[in-house]
Structure formats: structure tokens, C-alpha cells
Write a protein that holds these residues in place. Structure first.
Motif, PDB file in Angstrom:
ATOM      1  N   VAL A 169       0.857  -1.179   0.000  1.00  0.00           N
ATOM      2  CA  VAL A 169       0.000   0.000   0.000  1.00  0.00           C
ATOM      3  C   VAL A 169       0.896   1.232   0.000  1.00  0.00           C
ATOM      4  N   THR A 170       0.585   2.189  -0.859  1.00  0.00           N
ATOM      5  CA  THR A 170       1.281   3.466  -0.835  1.00  0.00           C
ATOM      6  C   THR A 170       0.432   4.429  -0.022  1.00  0.00           C
ATOM      7  N   GLY A 171       1.024   5.006   0.990  1.00  0.00           N
ATOM      8  CA  GLY A 171       0.299   5.882   1.901  1.00  0.00           C
ATOM      9  C   GLY A 171       0.072   5.186   3.220  1.00  0.00           C
ATOM     10  N   VAL A 172      -0.749   5.766   4.048  1.00  0.00           N
ATOM     11  CA  VAL A 172      -1.036   5.205   5.365  1.00  0.00           C
ATOM     12  C   VAL A 172      -1.884   3.954   5.204  1.00  0.00           C
ATOM     13  N   ALA A 173      -1.513   2.895   5.885  1.00  0.00           N
ATOM     14  CA  ALA A 173      -2.223   1.619   5.753  1.00  0.00           C
ATOM     15  C   ALA A 173      -3.186   1.419   6.905  1.00  0.00           C
ATOM     16  N   ASP A 174      -4.445   1.245   6.570  1.00  0.00           N
ATOM     17  CA  ASP A 174      -5.442   0.816   7.530  1.00  0.00           C
ATOM     18  C   ASP A 174      -6.164  -0.374   6.885  1.00  0.00           C
ATOM     19  N   GLU A 175      -7.165  -0.890   7.558  1.00  0.00           N
ATOM     20  CA  GLU A 175      -7.842  -2.079   7.028  1.00  0.00           C
ATOM     21  C   GLU A 175      -8.481  -1.828   5.663  1.00  0.00           C
ATOM     22  N   ALA A 176      -9.050  -0.646   5.456  1.00  0.00           N
ATOM     23  CA  ALA A 176      -9.670  -0.332   4.167  1.00  0.00           C
ATOM     24  C   ALA A 176      -8.623  -0.236   3.067  1.00  0.00           C
ATOM     25  N   ALA A 177      -7.477   0.355   3.379  1.00  0.00           N
ATOM     26  CA  ALA A 177      -6.417   0.475   2.381  1.00  0.00           C
ATOM     27  C   ALA A 177      -5.818  -0.884   2.048  1.00  0.00           C
ATOM     28  N   VAL A 182      15.650   8.559   3.898  1.00  0.00           N
ATOM     29  CA  VAL A 182      14.928   7.326   3.595  1.00  0.00           C
ATOM     30  C   VAL A 182      15.147   6.343   4.737  1.00  0.00           C
ATOM     31  N   GLN A 183      14.063   5.701   5.151  1.00  0.00           N
ATOM     32  CA  GLN A 183      14.200   4.658   6.171  1.00  0.00           C
ATOM     33  C   GLN A 183      13.209   3.530   5.907  1.00  0.00           C
ATOM     34  N   MET A 184      13.599   2.348   6.333  1.00  0.00           N
ATOM     35  CA  MET A 184      12.713   1.188   6.299  1.00  0.00           C
ATOM     36  C   MET A 184      12.698   0.637   7.714  1.00  0.00           C
ATOM     37  N   ARG A 185      11.495   0.460   8.265  1.00  0.00           N
ATOM     38  CA  ARG A 185      11.377   0.007   9.647  1.00  0.00           C
ATOM     39  C   ARG A 185      10.238  -0.995   9.770  1.00  0.00           C
ATOM     40  N   ILE A 186      10.225  -1.678  10.891  1.00  0.00           N
ATOM     41  CA  ILE A 186       9.143  -2.608  11.217  1.00  0.00           C
ATOM     42  C   ILE A 186       8.219  -1.896  12.184  1.00  0.00           C
ATOM     43  N   ASP A 187       6.935  -1.883  11.880  1.00  0.00           N
ATOM     44  CA  ASP A 187       5.961  -1.231  12.752  1.00  0.00           C
ATOM     45  C   ASP A 187       5.531  -2.223  13.830  1.00  0.00           C
ATOM     46  N   SER A 188       6.182  -2.161  14.977  1.00  0.00           N
ATOM     47  CA  SER A 188       5.867  -3.091  16.061  1.00  0.00           C
ATOM     48  C   SER A 188       4.546  -2.741  16.736  1.00  0.00           C
ATOM     49  N   GLY A 189       4.021  -1.558  16.497  1.00  0.00           N
ATOM     50  CA  GLY A 189       2.734  -1.168  17.073  1.00  0.00           C
ATOM     51  C   GLY A 189       1.566  -1.944  16.488  1.00  0.00           C
ATOM     52  N   LEU A 190       1.744  -2.533  15.307  1.00  0.00           N
ATOM     53  CA  LEU A 190       0.681  -3.318  14.686  1.00  0.00           C
ATOM     54  C   LEU A 190       0.779  -4.809  15.002  1.00  0.00           C
ATOM     55  N   LEU A 191       1.790  -5.193  15.769  1.00  0.00           N
ATOM     56  CA  LEU A 191       1.904  -6.589  16.197  1.00  0.00           C
ATOM     57  C   LEU A 191       0.937  -6.845  17.347  1.00  0.00           C
ATOM     58  N   PRO A 192       0.535  -8.101  17.554  1.00  0.00           N
ATOM     59  CA  PRO A 192      -0.279  -8.426  18.735  1.00  0.00           C
ATOM     60  C   PRO A 192       0.483  -8.072  20.021  1.00  0.00           C
ATOM     61  N   ARG A 193      -0.241  -7.773  21.080  1.00  0.00           N
ATOM     62  CA  ARG A 193       0.357  -7.308  22.340  1.00  0.00           C
ATOM     63  C   ARG A 193       1.497  -8.179  22.876  1.00  0.00           C
ATOM     64  N   PRO A 194       1.381  -9.520  22.878  1.00  0.00           N
ATOM     65  CA  PRO A 194       2.499 -10.298  23.424  1.00  0.00           C
ATOM     66  C   PRO A 194       3.815 -10.074  22.672  1.00  0.00           C
ATOM     67  N   PHE A 195       3.727  -9.813  21.364  1.00  0.00           N
ATOM     68  CA  PHE A 195       4.944  -9.578  20.588  1.00  0.00           C
ATOM     69  C   PHE A 195       5.450  -8.153  20.764  1.00  0.00           C
ATOM     70  N   GLN A 196       4.587  -7.221  21.122  1.00  0.00           N
ATOM     71  CA  GLN A 196       5.024  -5.850  21.367  1.00  0.00           C
ATOM     72  C   GLN A 196       5.886  -5.785  22.618  1.00  0.00           C
ATOM     73  N   VAL A 197       5.594  -6.636  23.593  1.00  0.00           N
ATOM     74  CA  VAL A 197       6.342  -6.641  24.844  1.00  0.00           C
ATOM     75  C   VAL A 197       7.556  -7.552  24.750  1.00  0.00           C
ATOM     76  N   GLY A 198       7.397  -8.664  24.042  1.00  0.00           N
ATOM     77  CA  GLY A 198       8.462  -9.667  23.973  1.00  0.00           C
ATOM     78  C   GLY A 198       9.450  -9.420  22.860  1.00  0.00           C
ATOM     79  N   ALA A 199       9.426 -10.295  21.866  1.00  0.00           N
ATOM     80  CA  ALA A 199      10.431 -10.282  20.803  1.00  0.00           C
ATOM     81  C   ALA A 199      10.417  -9.007  19.985  1.00  0.00           C
ATOM     82  N   GLY A 200       9.247  -8.462  19.684  1.00  0.00           N
ATOM     83  CA  GLY A 200       9.160  -7.301  18.811  1.00  0.00           C
ATOM     84  C   GLY A 200       9.443  -5.982  19.476  1.00  0.00           C
ATOM     85  N   ALA A 201       9.685  -5.979  20.785  1.00  0.00           N
ATOM     86  CA  ALA A 201       9.874  -4.723  21.503  1.00  0.00           C
ATOM     87  C   ALA A 201      11.130  -3.976  21.052  1.00  0.00           C
TER      88      ALA A 201
END
Length: 171
Positions: free
Chosen positions: A75-83, A126-145
Motif C-alpha cells: 500500500v502506498t500511503g497510510v495503511a489501515d484495514e480499508a487500504a 529514507v528509512q525502512m522500519r518494522i511497525d511493532s505497534g501493529l503486532l499483537p500485544r504479546p509480541f510488542q512486549v516480547g520479541a518485537g519490543a
């Protein structure tokens, strides 16, 4: 970076390693969102740098355990469920193929020609990153933190190419 009469385009292929534990999260069927972001800025000596344009591209990678295939949504632009519902989807057979697509962009328009001045000291962050905010909660605290920016670079924007003479301008 390529600059022509229609705008500024980025083509890149990253050769970076992804964070530890990412493959395990993907194999569990958890979708991971990779975000490419480009900011075009003009340097100013009297104030902070002026942001002229911003572009964002979201690549969602998910493993489908029943088919044992990888699904990419771009998706180009902000990604939400509709996009994401209207995104470009692609199915791939291996993780290596999927990551090659995730870590590359081809002729991605980051700024229109009318957003860029003819002259000046311009750069693209330019940057490429992983959006950890969209991961399920257990991964936000654990591995994806500790996941975050995978790649970051600052590239000088080339000057615009001189206009080609038209038939009326030729001697």
C-alpha cells in the motif's frame, strides 16, 4: 534517486539483515508490517530544515499455514484495514523471495515535480522500519519490543535535468 519532469523517484534494494526472532513470529502466522518512509527536505541556515514532501509505503508480510505460501500486500500511503483491502497482493513460495520484495522498491514516487524547487540543497531521508505497534500485544512486549529501524540513509537529491529542446526550439 532519479529526478525528471514528473517528480522524484527512488529505486533501492537493501542488503540488510532483519532482526532476530522475526522469522519465528512470521512462521506463527502473525503479519508483520514493514514501512518505507521518505522525507524530502531543504537545508536552511536560519531555521530547522524545511520538509517539502513525505511519502510512505507499507508492505504487509504474512504466512498462510494452510497453503504454505507467503502473502505480500503493498500500500502506498497510510495503511489501515480499508487500504489493505484494496492493496496490491502477491503470493510467493518462499520466505527468501518474500523478503527480497520487502527489501526493495522500484521507481517509487516520493515527490511530485511541483513540490520540488528548481535549485537548492535538497536531500531525501529514507528509512525502512518494522511497525511493532501493529503486532499483537504479546509480541510488542516480547520479541518485537526491540525491533525498529532496519535501514536509514540520507541521499542528496540530484538537480533537475535540462529540458530537451522541442522542434520549435531547434535551429
Amino acid at each position: 534517486l532519479q529526478r525528471d519532469g514528473s517528480g522524484l523517484y527512488l529505486s533501492a534494494r537493501l542488503d540488510t539483515e532483519l532482526p532476530d526472532g522475526l522469522e519465528d513470529v512470521l512462521l506463527k502466522g502473525v503479519p508483520v508490517h514493514f514501512i518505507w518512509q521518505a522525507d524530502v527536505r531543504r537545508s536552511r541556515w536560519y531555521w530547522t530544515d524545511q520538509r517539502l514532501a513525505t511519502a510512505q509505503r507499507v508492505v504487509r508480510l504474512a504466512y498462510q499455514p494452510l497453503t504454505r505460501r507467503w502473502r505480500l500486500s503493498i500500500v502506498t500511503g497510510v495503511a489501515d484495514e480499508a487500504a489493505l483491502a484494496g492493496a496490491l497482493h502477491r503470493n510467493l513460495d518462499s520466505l527468501d523471495e518474500a523478503l527480497a520484495v520487502v527489501k526493495s522498491v522500484a521507481r517509487w514516487r516520493i515527490a511530485a515535480a511541483d513540490e520540488l524547487p528548481e535549485a537548492g540543497d535538497l536531500r531525501a531521508d529514507v528509512q525502512m522500519r518494522i511497525d511493532s505497534g501493529l503486532l499483537p500485544r504479546p509480541f510488542q512486549v516480547g520479541a518485537g519490543a526491540d525491533w525498529g529501524v532496519v535501514y536509514r540513509a540520507t541521499i542528496k537529491v540530484p538537480e533537475p535535468a535540462p529540458a530537451e529542446p522541442t522542434g520549435a526550439d531547434k535551429p
